[in-house]
Design an enzyme around this catalytic site. Structure first.
Site: not given
Length: 393
Positions: A216, A239
């Site tokens: 993430d 991310h």
């Protein structure tokens, strides 16, 4: 190795036993270090001794051993002016979810209300998160974060290798004056919501020379943060570096004075990312992303005031105000089109958005990359692909 870690290593070289004043060893408090026996109580007792001391203390976790810790909470304030938590050996979490039952279930290793603390060394911290990842996918069970610093001041964290965190690893909350350096944080790309670092309600945070590869956000900068400086960080998957999400459930959220420099984004799902929900309020302002290298990155530059990860969000007029955002000296490739996406609210919009010296080319197999820009005001110069809604200079 940053100067603080180098200084500490040199100090440690002269200390060979727990008989030296100022040096405590967790083994002397009963820690087995065999990877099987629960060493939590020994660590807690060692911490209590360090915390009560009137002089500066080195709390040693020795090399060539593996220490099993169930969730632990190291609480201040302490009498010692500074505690150096020196981790040379390895620390592992319980291997099964059933062994995590504790009042501190939301976190594994917690430091609360401590001023003057260094958590450094060359050891490895293994969260053994695979069972938690399976549980999250199957039942969306809540998972503990790895290491949390809460209401702390004058903190230094560095040198460690972190793997397999059940959820996000490092949480810095309501803290001031924190240096995070030379960490290596690695989780599988498929591990859900395993942020490398989450910063919230904190100020004067410096993150430098870290390697982060997660499932993430590489680093998430959340509400209440100001004066955040990030340099020399490699986000190899995940991310990217995100501000937000902000304004969820109509919240008033603020972030300001964030400076990200000399960072690299690998084949990540995002690069420089600002995300806010409709219906919220507050602001994101005075943010700089500078000298960024893109290695086959998705969405290298992305401002999204319509953030809605699950879709079907209701249209709302209010929004977190986004202003004073600068992206400069970006170079590399994108495997998504558009490479630059600036999607701002029709009613609030984004102001003083600056793009300068941007050179983003298509990744191999991608024909072209362009930009999308709505309801944004500002200027751009020497930007490829061009951003038509911004004034040229």
């Amino acid at each position: 190795m940053d100067l603080y870690t180098l200084f500490l290593v040199l100090c440690m070289a002269s200390l060979s036993s727990s008989k030296v004043p100022g040096l405590l060893n967790v083994v002397d408090f009963g820690a087995a270090g065999d990877g099987r026996k629960d060493d939590s109580q020994a660590f807690m007792q060692a911490w209590q001794a360090a915390c009560k001391a009137t002089q500066e203390i080195i709390l040693k976790v020795p090399a060539t051993r593996t220490f099993l810790l169930k969730p632990v909470k190291f609480i201040g304030p302490c009498r010692s002016p500074r505690i150096h938590f020196w981790i040379q050996g390895d620390i592992v979490a319980p291997s099964q979810i059933s062994e995590w039952s504790t009042p501190y279930m939301d976190s594994w290793i917690v430091f609360v209300n401590v001023n003057g603390l260094g958590v450094v060394g060359s050891g490895q911290i293994d969260g053994r998160g695979s069972d938690w990842w399976d549980c999250a996918v199957k039942t969306q069970c809540p998972r503990p974060m790895g290491m949390k610093f809460h209401f702390c001041k004058n903190i230094q964290i560095g040198g460690l290798k972190i793997i397999n965190s059940p959820s996000r690893f490092l949480s810095v909350s309501h803290c001031d004056d924190v240096l995070i350096s030379n960490l290596k944080i690695i989780n599988p790309e498929t591990s859900p919501n395993t942020d490398g670092m989450d910063l919230t309600h904190s100020t004067n945070i410096h993150v430098k020379d870290c390697h982060i590869s997660t499932g993430d956000d590489c680093i998430a900068i959340l509400s209440g943060c100001s004066h955040i400086n990030i340099t020399g960080v490699s986000c190899i998957q995940g991310h990217g570096i995100s501000i937000g999400s902000m304004g969820n459930h109509g919240d008033y959220d603020t972030v300001e004075e964030v400076h990200v420099r000399n960072c690299t984004f690998g084949p990540a799902l995002n690069g420089a990312h600002i995300k806010t929900w409709q219906g919220g309020s507050g602001y994101v302002r005075n943010v700089l992303f500078e000298n960024i290298t893109l290695l086959n990155t998705s969405n290298p530059i992305n401002i999204d005031q319509y953030y809605c990860p699950r879709g079907n969000c209701a249209e709302q007029a209010s929004a977190v105000k986004v202003s004073g955002i600068t992206f400069t000296k970006f170079k590399g490739s994108s495997f998504t089109d558009p490479a630059i996406n600036i999607a701002c609210s029709e009613t609030v919009g984004c102001s003083n958005i600056v793009l300068d010296n941007i050179d983003i080319t298509p990744s191999s197999g991608i024909k072209k990359v362009g930009s999308k820009c709505i309801n944004a005001h500002g200027r751009s110069g020497s930007t490829v692909p061009s951003v038509d809604c911004l004034s040229k200079y």
